[in-house]
Design a protein around this motif. Structure first.
Motif, short mmCIF file in Angstrom:
data_model
loop_
_atom_site.label_atom_id
_atom_site.label_comp_id
_atom_site.label_asym_id
_atom_site.label_seq_id
_atom_site.Cartn_x
_atom_site.Cartn_y
_atom_site.Cartn_z
N SER A 191 0.85 -1.19 0.00
CA SER A 191 0.00 0.00 0.00
C SER A 191 0.89 1.24 0.00
CB SER A 191 -0.89 0.03 1.24
OG SER A 191 -1.75 -1.09 1.28
N HIS A 195 0.67 8.19 -0.02
CA HIS A 195 -0.50 8.70 -0.73
C HIS A 195 -1.69 8.80 0.21
CE1 HIS A 195 -3.24 9.35 -4.13
NE2 HIS A 195 -4.04 8.47 -3.55
N GLY A 196 -1.85 7.79 1.08
CA GLY A 196 -2.96 7.82 2.03
C GLY A 196 -2.88 9.01 2.98
N LEU A 199 -3.86 12.20 1.16
CA LEU A 199 -5.31 12.33 1.04
C LEU A 199 -5.90 12.93 2.32
CD1 LEU A 199 -6.37 8.92 -0.59
CD2 LEU A 199 -6.25 11.16 -1.71
N HIS A 203 -7.53 16.70 2.64
CA HIS A 203 -8.95 16.81 2.99
C HIS A 203 -9.15 17.80 4.13
CE1 HIS A 203 -13.13 15.56 3.39
NE2 HIS A 203 -12.93 15.40 4.69
N VAL A 323 -8.37 6.78 6.61
CA VAL A 323 -7.64 6.32 5.44
C VAL A 323 -7.68 4.79 5.46
CG1 VAL A 323 -5.42 6.25 4.25
CG2 VAL A 323 -6.14 8.34 5.45
N PRO A 326 -5.68 -0.64 0.91
CA PRO A 326 -6.40 -1.73 0.23
C PRO A 326 -5.89 -3.10 0.66
CG PRO A 326 -4.75 -0.82 -1.23
CD PRO A 326 -4.70 0.01 0.02
N LEU A 360 -3.13 2.10 -4.06
CA LEU A 360 -3.44 3.37 -3.41
C LEU A 360 -4.55 3.22 -2.38
CD1 LEU A 360 -3.39 5.81 -6.46
CD2 LEU A 360 -1.51 5.12 -4.96
N GLU A 362 -7.66 4.67 0.05
CA GLU A 362 -8.73 5.64 -0.20
C GLU A 362 -9.12 6.30 1.11
OE1 GLU A 362 -12.75 4.17 -0.99
OE2 GLU A 362 -12.01 2.12 -0.71
N LEU A 363 -9.72 7.47 1.01
CA LEU A 363 -10.20 8.19 2.18
C LEU A 363 -11.70 7.98 2.30
CD1 LEU A 363 -9.39 10.21 4.46
CD2 LEU A 363 -10.19 12.02 2.92
N ARG A 364 -12.15 7.44 3.43
CA ARG A 364 -13.57 7.21 3.67
C ARG A 364 -14.07 8.28 4.64
NH1 ARG A 364 -12.78 0.63 4.21
NH2 ARG A 364 -12.47 0.27 1.96
#
Length: 374
Positions: A191, A195-196, A199, A203, A323, A326, A360, A362-364
């Motif tokens: 991962s 990048h996480g 993000l 944000h 964050v 994956p 990558l 992702e931001l939840r």
């Protein structure tokens, strides 16, 4: 040192994996904990899909990594045999929390390929990784998925050379060795934690906050990557850290150190140093939010907060934006890469170039960041 809940969960899962099923009362006796504690552990693991629970007993889920000796996948011929299918070995530092999903993804990909996956857990003891991997080879593993139990920056150099001498194709999982090192020449799937972090920071800035504080552990490769990713994210966005990183420790292992970290965060909020924070990991983040509320700091009213890992962040009283690396896809892609390597070797198809595959996060977005600041 007192055993952590995660370590106890790993031992519990190992017992159930070996037997296929067990009575909850027997597990409490063997693990040396109270029935209340073991019931709480079982409930937690069952909710996360790692165990099946029925009338005072627990069993290994049918869609999880099977107990040693069980057959799985197309072509299975019964206990201990898988026809002409491949046998894959997997070394993971834990079977719970972050790596539970990595293991699940690996198992699903192995089953689709008609391969058998066998697992060993290192309990984050990197000095034992080599011996556990030898056990996988002795059990018939033709290829290896390896996530070493490294915890500190010096561990790859101290406990990593043996990986390059393995006699079978090997793929590293969620581990990024130093550039130019022998380990750097291996296949790997990771991962992109940098990048996480970017993000998350972007944000919070887009919501009107200044540079967020980072509160993080330093006891795993992910924690180290989050710390370095934080520095890089601030550089990319042209920001300066409001103060030094707040060092965090597990509340159950070092309550005084955890309290010091929470108080440092509270003081930063009250003094106006920061209005936002990123916390690794989300178990710590939930405990931090609970303690901050007791100290009069509310999330998200006084502090916008993002957690890292997204294992349990959605279950907090105020669901935490998080964050999400994956994890399952890391296990799946690594297994598919290893199967491809072994299939080529069997068919004399020639060696393909080694690969470094980066996925990558992702931001939840949930409730803990609140609304944009005016």
């Amino acid at each position: 040192m007192r055993e952590s809940a995660a370590e106890r969960h790993d031992r519990l899962l190992e017992l159930v994996r070996e037997r296929g099923s067990a009575r909850v009362s027997d597990l409490a006796s063997q693990l040396g904990v109270s029935p209340v504690t073991i019931r709480r552990d079982v409930e937690d693991l069952a909710v996360r899909g790692l165990l099946d629970r029925v009338h005072g007993s627990v069993s290994w889920p049918q869609d999880a990594v099977p107990p040693p000796g069980a057959a799985t996948g197309p072509g299975a011929t019964g206990p201990g045999g898988v026809g002409s299918g491949l046998v894959l070995g997997m070394l993971a530092p834990s079977a719970t929390y972050y790596f539970a999903e990595v293991i699940r993804g690996a198992h699903e990909a192995a089953a689709r390929a008609g391969a058998r996956l066998i697992l060993r857990i290192s309990d984050y003891r990197p000095e034992e990784d080599h011996a556990r991997t030898e056990g996988l080879l002795a059990a018939g593993a033709e290829g290896m998925l390896v996530a070493p139990g490294w915890r500190r920056p010096g561990d790859p150099a101290a406990f990593g050379d043996w990986i390059t001498s393995l006699p079978v194709p090997t793929v590293l999982l969620e581990r990024q060795p130093a550039a130019g090192s022998p380990l750097d020449a291996l296949d790997r799937v990771c991962s992109d934690h940098g990048h996480g972090v970017l993000l998350a920071v972007r944000h919070l800035v887009d919501l009107g906050h200044g540079a967020p504080l980072l509160m993080a552990r330093a006891d795993s490769p992910t924690a180290v990557a989050v710390r370095s990713g934080y520095e890089e994210a601030l550089r990319i966005l042209g920001l300066r850290a409001p103060q030094d990183v707040i060092d965090s420790v597990p509340a159950e292992l070092a309550p005084e150190g955890f309290e010091d970290a929470v108080l440092a965060l509270r003081d930063a909020v009250r003094s106006g140093v920061a209005t936002a924070a990123l916390i690794h990991n989300d178990v710590d983040a939930i405990q931090v939010v609970q303690r901050l509320a007791e100290l009069g700091v509310r999330v998200p009213d006084d502090l916008a907060l993002i957690a890292y890992d997204d294992e349990v962040a959605a279950l907090a009283d105020t669901p935490l934006t998080a964050v999400a690396p994956p994890k399952r896809e890391v296990g799946r892609h690594a297994t598919e890469l290893l199967v491809e390597r072994l299939t080529r070797a069997r068919g004399a198809g020639g060696a393909a170039p080694r690969r470094h595959l980066t996925l990558l996060p992702e931001l939840r977005v949930r409730s803990s960041c609140g609304h944009p600041l005016r």
